[in-house]
Design an enzyme around this catalytic site. Structure first.
Site, PDB file in Angstrom:
ATOM      1  CD  GLU A   1      21.585  51.615  50.437  1.00  0.00           C
ATOM      2  OE1 GLU A   1      21.648  52.726  50.088  1.00  0.00           O
ATOM      3  OE2 GLU A   1      20.425  51.077  49.947  1.00  0.00           O
TER       4      GLU A   1
ATOM      5  CE  LYS B   1      36.759  21.860  37.014  1.00  0.00           C
ATOM      6  NZ  LYS B   1      37.058  23.093  37.621  1.00  0.00           N
TER       7      LYS B   1
HETATM    8  C1  R5P Z   1      36.754  26.715  36.474  1.00  0.00           C
HETATM    9  O1  R5P Z   1      36.724  25.364  36.110  1.00  0.00           O
HETATM   10  C2  R5P Z   1      38.105  27.313  37.029  1.00  0.00           C
HETATM   11  O2  R5P Z   1      39.173  27.050  35.942  1.00  0.00           O
HETATM   12  C3  R5P Z   1      38.590  26.523  38.256  1.00  0.00           C
HETATM   13  O3  R5P Z   1      39.149  25.351  38.005  1.00  0.00           O
HETATM   14  C4  R5P Z   1      37.594  26.623  39.166  1.00  0.00           C
HETATM   15  O4  R5P Z   1      36.555  27.940  39.406  1.00  0.00           O
HETATM   16  C5  R5P Z   1      38.173  26.111  40.585  1.00  0.00           C
HETATM   17  O5  R5P Z   1      36.803  26.108  41.340  1.00  0.00           O
HETATM   18  P1  R5P Z   1      37.179  25.373  42.882  1.00  0.00           P
HETATM   19  O6  R5P Z   1      38.323  25.774  43.465  1.00  0.00           O
HETATM   20  O7  R5P Z   1      35.904  25.518  43.466  1.00  0.00           O
HETATM   21  O8  R5P Z   1      37.353  23.799  42.354  1.00  0.00           O
END
Ligand code: R5P
Length: 293
Positions: free
Chosen positions: A36, A189
């Site tokens: 903590e 994405k």
């Molecule tokens: C979310 O989509 C954000 O814009 C980043 O692209 C994301 O958090 C990156 O996460 P990671 O590095 O785990 O792919």
């Protein structure tokens, strides 16, 4: 005005205070044997306008609870106004109930910050700008993209091009591209909400043959988003890949993953301290505070 550099943002807090030439009150922080947090302000804050700087990067829960403790205590000790500068706002990515029964962590944290006594909130490249609408107090999002653009403008990039690795905020790529004087684009994405796996696709075709590409994102967590982008860029004949992000969360071997994929340079801000935090947010914070507070 008094600046309080919280335990998770000591260096950044000190830099901001130096630039503003304002008084610093340090906090004494200890961790009890059971994990903590103990926190104590070392000077009086009664009647003062206090700016607290505390990021909520890993360990998120500890840094968040410390932030809440500090906000509440500053108010109890009679601070007249408390501004929370939270360079990285943890839990912001769970901003909706995407699957039935999920917690919406971002909204819960906003509520907690307000209840703890924050009068004003400042963050950087918040994951989703719409989250600002959930604050009842004044909430400001600043972008580190101009700093990232300036940083990469010092490299001798050949025919630069800027890419955002997802569709969330192409504006970030646009800002950096403007500074580098080049074109930009973004990828689409898709995330599997159960497994967390992601797929990336070209949004609109672009030409990066023999060009140096700067990939910019808000967060690098596992690094898989950036790796997907690098793969697509390599397939399209890009030359060197430079990566810049605001928040180096860097989970699960992210840096190794991105380096292995072929990034030449990886840089981030000091929103979270890390080995790639080469760009300080301090000048941006100081200039905002000079103008606005
Ligand atoms: C979310 O989509 C954000 O814009 C980043 O692209 C994301 O958090 C990156 O996460 P990671 O590095 O785990 O792919």
């Amino acid at each position: 005005m008094i600046i309080v550099p919280g335990p998770s943002s000591r260096e950044l807090g000190y830099k901001i205070a130096q630039l503003l030439n304002e008084k610093i009150i340090s906090v004494e922080q200890k961790t009890f044997p059971d994990g903590e947090s103990y926190i104590r302000f070392t000077e009086e804050v009664k009647g003062e306008e206090v700016i607290i700087v505390q990021t909520t990067g890993p360990p998120q829960d500890t840094n968040l609870i410390q932030l809440l403790f500090m906000l509440r205590t500053l108010k109890e000790l009679g601070a007249q106004k408390v501004t929370a500068i939270v360079p990285y706002f943890a839990y912001a990515r769970q901003d909706e109930r995407y699957r039935p029964g999920e917690i919406v962590s971002a909204k819960i944290i906003i509520d907690l910050l307000e209840k703890a006594g924050a009068d004003e909130f400042i963050t950087f490249d918040i994951h989703n700008l719409k989250l600002l609408e959930h604050f009842k107090i004044k909430a400001i999002n600043l972008t580190a993209m101009p700093l990232i653009g300036e940083f990469f403008s010092k490299f001798k990039l050949r025919e630069p091009f800027v890419l955002a690795p997802d569709q969330e905020n192409p504006k970030r790529a646009e800002i950096v591209a403007k500074i580098l004087g080049c074109d930009y684009s973004w990828l689409d994405k898709f995330r599997d909400r159960v497994t967390g796996e992601i797929k990336s696709e070209i949004h609109e075709d672009f030409d990066v043959m023999d060009k140096d590409v700067v990939i910019v994102d808000d967060i690098i967590s596992t690094g898989k988003t950036i790796v997907n982008a690098i793969k697509i860029l390599k397939d399209k004949g890009a030359k060197d890949m430079y990566v810049g992000c605001t928040h180096p969360v860097l989970a699960q071997g992210a840096l190794e993953r991105i380096t292995r994929a072929g990034a030449k340079v990886i840089a981030a801000t000091d929103s979270i301290n890390s080995s790639i935090s080469k760009i300080s947010l301090a000048p941006l914070v100081a200039s905002y505070i000079r103008k606005a507070i």
